[in-house]
Design a protein around this motif. Structure first.
Motif, mmCIF file in Angstrom:
data_model
loop_
_atom_site.group_PDB
_atom_site.id
_atom_site.type_symbol
_atom_site.label_atom_id
_atom_site.label_comp_id
_atom_site.label_asym_id
_atom_site.label_seq_id
_atom_site.Cartn_x
_atom_site.Cartn_y
_atom_site.Cartn_z
ATOM 1 N N LYS A 133 -51.701 25.847 -32.019
ATOM 2 C CA LYS A 133 -51.478 26.424 -31.166
ATOM 3 C C LYS A 133 -52.766 28.006 -30.431
ATOM 4 O O LYS A 133 -52.827 28.582 -31.448
ATOM 5 N N ILE A 134 -52.871 28.337 -29.177
ATOM 6 C CA ILE A 134 -53.694 29.172 -29.069
ATOM 7 C C ILE A 134 -52.783 29.714 -27.863
ATOM 8 O O ILE A 134 -52.683 28.740 -27.125
ATOM 9 N N VAL A 135 -51.911 31.108 -28.014
ATOM 10 C CA VAL A 135 -51.062 31.438 -26.880
ATOM 11 C C VAL A 135 -50.255 30.354 -26.613
ATOM 12 O O VAL A 135 -50.396 30.313 -25.781
ATOM 13 N N GLY A 136 -49.756 29.641 -27.502
ATOM 14 C CA GLY A 136 -48.146 28.913 -27.025
ATOM 15 C C GLY A 136 -48.954 27.272 -26.933
ATOM 16 O O GLY A 136 -48.437 26.281 -26.596
ATOM 17 N N PHE A 137 -50.074 27.153 -26.421
ATOM 18 C CA PHE A 137 -51.234 25.778 -25.889
ATOM 19 C C PHE A 137 -51.527 24.964 -27.315
ATOM 20 O O PHE A 137 -51.822 25.184 -27.540
ATOM 21 N N PRO A 138 -51.351 23.447 -27.134
ATOM 22 C CA PRO A 138 -51.752 22.424 -28.563
ATOM 23 C C PRO A 138 -53.221 22.626 -28.440
ATOM 24 O O PRO A 138 -53.768 22.594 -27.068
ATOM 25 N N THR A 139 -53.707 22.500 -28.894
ATOM 26 C CA THR A 139 -55.277 22.093 -29.161
ATOM 27 C C THR A 139 -55.046 21.149 -29.916
ATOM 28 O O THR A 139 -54.189 20.725 -30.417
ATOM 29 N N ILE A 140 -56.093 20.145 -29.835
ATOM 30 C CA ILE A 140 -56.980 18.509 -30.785
ATOM 31 C C ILE A 140 -57.294 19.446 -32.446
ATOM 32 O O ILE A 140 -58.445 19.270 -32.019
ATOM 33 N N THR A 141 -56.373 19.214 -32.811
ATOM 34 C CA THR A 141 -57.283 19.126 -34.721
ATOM 35 C C THR A 141 -57.523 17.224 -34.858
ATOM 36 O O THR A 141 -57.790 18.123 -35.828
ATOM 37 N N GLY A 142 -55.790 17.143 -34.794
ATOM 38 C CA GLY A 142 -56.034 15.478 -35.786
ATOM 39 C C GLY A 142 -55.380 15.364 -36.925
ATOM 40 O O GLY A 142 -54.819 17.133 -37.114
ATOM 41 N N SER A 143 -54.644 14.717 -37.636
ATOM 42 C CA SER A 143 -53.687 14.872 -38.590
ATOM 43 C C SER A 143 -54.469 15.212 -40.266
ATOM 44 O O SER A 143 -54.642 14.734 -41.215
ATOM 45 N N HIS A 144 -56.155 15.519 -40.033
ATOM 46 C CA HIS A 144 -56.744 14.913 -40.915
ATOM 47 C C HIS A 144 -58.370 16.352 -41.834
ATOM 48 O O HIS A 144 -59.236 15.716 -41.734
ATOM 49 N N CYS A 145 -57.475 17.076 -40.852
ATOM 50 C CA CYS A 145 -57.908 18.999 -40.949
ATOM 51 C C CYS A 145 -57.399 18.845 -42.254
ATOM 52 O O CYS A 145 -56.781 19.638 -42.381
ATOM 53 N N ARG A 146 -58.348 19.175 -43.339
ATOM 54 C CA ARG A 146 -58.204 20.186 -44.760
ATOM 55 C C ARG A 146 -59.712 20.635 -44.783
ATOM 56 O O ARG A 146 -60.817 20.665 -44.466
ATOM 57 N N THR A 147 -59.527 21.416 -45.933
ATOM 58 C CA THR A 147 -60.457 22.500 -46.568
ATOM 59 C C THR A 147 -61.418 20.695 -46.710
ATOM 60 O O THR A 147 -60.548 19.911 -47.727
ATOM 61 N N ILE A 148 -63.048 21.357 -47.347
ATOM 62 C CA ILE A 148 -63.915 19.589 -47.186
ATOM 63 C C ILE A 148 -63.166 19.740 -49.348
ATOM 64 O O ILE A 148 -63.307 18.878 -49.800
ATOM 65 N N ASN A 149 -63.508 20.732 -49.735
ATOM 66 C CA ASN A 149 -63.156 20.924 -50.823
ATOM 67 C C ASN A 149 -61.004 21.543 -51.602
ATOM 68 O O ASN A 149 -61.042 22.424 -51.094
ATOM 69 N N PRO A 150 -60.497 21.180 -52.560
ATOM 70 C CA PRO A 150 -60.526 21.739 -52.869
ATOM 71 C C PRO A 150 -59.843 23.067 -53.168
ATOM 72 O O PRO A 150 -61.310 23.763 -53.777
ATOM 73 N N VAL A 151 -58.846 23.852 -53.092
ATOM 74 C CA VAL A 151 -58.786 25.551 -52.955
ATOM 75 C C VAL A 151 -58.704 25.520 -53.956
ATOM 76 O O VAL A 151 -57.259 25.499 -54.876
ATOM 77 N N THR A 152 -58.984 26.384 -55.125
ATOM 78 C CA THR A 152 -58.854 26.333 -57.058
ATOM 79 C C THR A 152 -57.905 28.287 -56.943
ATOM 80 O O THR A 152 -58.762 29.007 -56.309
ATOM 81 N N ILE A 153 -57.038 28.578 -57.091
ATOM 82 C CA ILE A 153 -56.380 28.890 -57.948
ATOM 83 C C ILE A 153 -55.799 29.619 -59.013
ATOM 84 O O ILE A 153 -54.654 28.703 -59.477
ATOM 85 N N PRO A 154 -56.672 30.551 -58.991
ATOM 86 C CA PRO A 154 -56.080 31.072 -60.454
ATOM 87 C C PRO A 154 -54.714 31.790 -60.738
ATOM 88 O O PRO A 154 -55.013 32.428 -59.701
ATOM 89 N N ILE A 155 -53.704 31.536 -61.735
ATOM 90 C CA ILE A 155 -52.830 32.616 -61.737
ATOM 91 C C ILE A 155 -52.380 33.083 -63.107
ATOM 92 O O ILE A 155 -52.720 32.137 -64.414
ATOM 93 N N SER A 156 -51.796 33.963 -63.666
ATOM 94 C CA SER A 156 -52.096 34.705 -63.841
ATOM 95 C C SER A 156 -50.694 35.656 -64.621
ATOM 96 O O SER A 156 -50.543 36.115 -63.137
ATOM 97 N N SER A 157 -49.938 36.121 -65.449
ATOM 98 C CA SER A 157 -49.055 37.492 -66.010
ATOM 99 C C SER A 157 -49.473 38.600 -66.069
ATOM 100 O O SER A 157 -51.286 38.464 -65.817
ATOM 101 N N PRO A 158 -49.320 39.381 -65.513
ATOM 102 C CA PRO A 158 -49.830 40.789 -65.604
ATOM 103 C C PRO A 158 -50.246 41.250 -67.027
ATOM 104 O O PRO A 158 -49.704 40.205 -67.908
ATOM 105 N N PRO A 159 -51.319 41.843 -67.004
ATOM 106 C CA PRO A 159 -51.520 42.043 -68.326
ATOM 107 C C PRO A 159 -50.927 42.687 -69.208
ATOM 108 O O PRO A 159 -51.182 42.209 -70.347
#
Length: 211
Positions: A133-159
């Motif tokens: 929604k932009i300024v509260g108004f819905p936009t036409i997006t559909g149900s298949h809007c997603r990143t083309i490639n997976p987002v890789t998230i590295p996670i680590s403990s502090p040093p």
């Protein structure tokens, strides 16, 4: 008869010795390193640099299978849907529903550091957007809007470490978001606003449970 009996006894002793040697060279199942199934509660946040916005992650459950000999683990951390809000050019409000769809198992290693144990892992998700929604108004997006490639998230403990297998700890990381597809007329706008690097994630992992 005595000679025959002696030969039979010698043959039996030889077979017994051979069996003992063979048994000694075959690893016993009981000696194999155990696989520990550990489940944690997990929750955190992601800071999106391009929109200067925050996305809640969780609450969720991190389920892991740990090879106690190597420290390698695999697991799953499904994330519930949430909503993000940000402003375009400083004053145009935008809201969107966000879903993180698991693209691969969470993988990593639990290792001993100089002070305490630490975790280094990788999670992978497709980011899906809907109900934009932009300024509260819905936009036409559909149900298949997603990143083309997976987002890789590295996670680590502090040093310095600080992760306890039987308690938990905090992990963080930095990740990039690529372009989106199948977002209808909003595809160009989404790819103009959201993709980029320098995004930060922090996840608290707690309440370990063996199963």
């Amino acid at each position: 008869m005595k000679k025959t009996g002696g030969r039979l006894r010698a043959l039996a002793l030889g077979l017994a010795s051979t069996a003992a040697v063979v048994a000694a060279t075959i690893p016993s199942p009981a000696s194999a390193a155990p696989i520990l199934n550990v489940t944690y509660d997990a929750s955190g946040t992601a800071q999106i640099a391009s929109t200067d916005s925050e996305i809640a992650l969780g609450p969720s459950t991190l389920s892991t299978q740990l090879d106690y000999a190597t420290g390698d683990f695999t697991g799953s951390m499904p994330l519930p849907g949430t909503t993000t809000r940000f402003e375009v050019i400083g004053f145009i409000p935008v809201t969107a529903d966000v879903a993180f769809v698991e693209a691969a198992p969470v993988t990593g290693t639990l290792s001993a550091g100089q002070v305490g144990s630490r975790v280094d892992g990788v999670a992978s998700y497709h980011i899906r957007l809907s109900n934009i929604k932009i300024v509260g108004f819905p936009t036409i997006t559909g149900s298949h809007c997603r990143t083309i490639n997976p987002v890789t998230i590295p996670i680590s403990s502090p040093p310095e470490g600080g992760f306890d297998l039987f308690v938990g700890g905090t992990v963080n990381g930095e990740f990039s978001i690529g372009n989106f597809q199948n977002c209808g007329l909003n595809t160009w706008l989404i790819n103009l606003l959201i993709p980029g690097s320098g995004n930060q994630v922090e996840i608290d992992i707690a309440n370990a449970r063996l199963s």
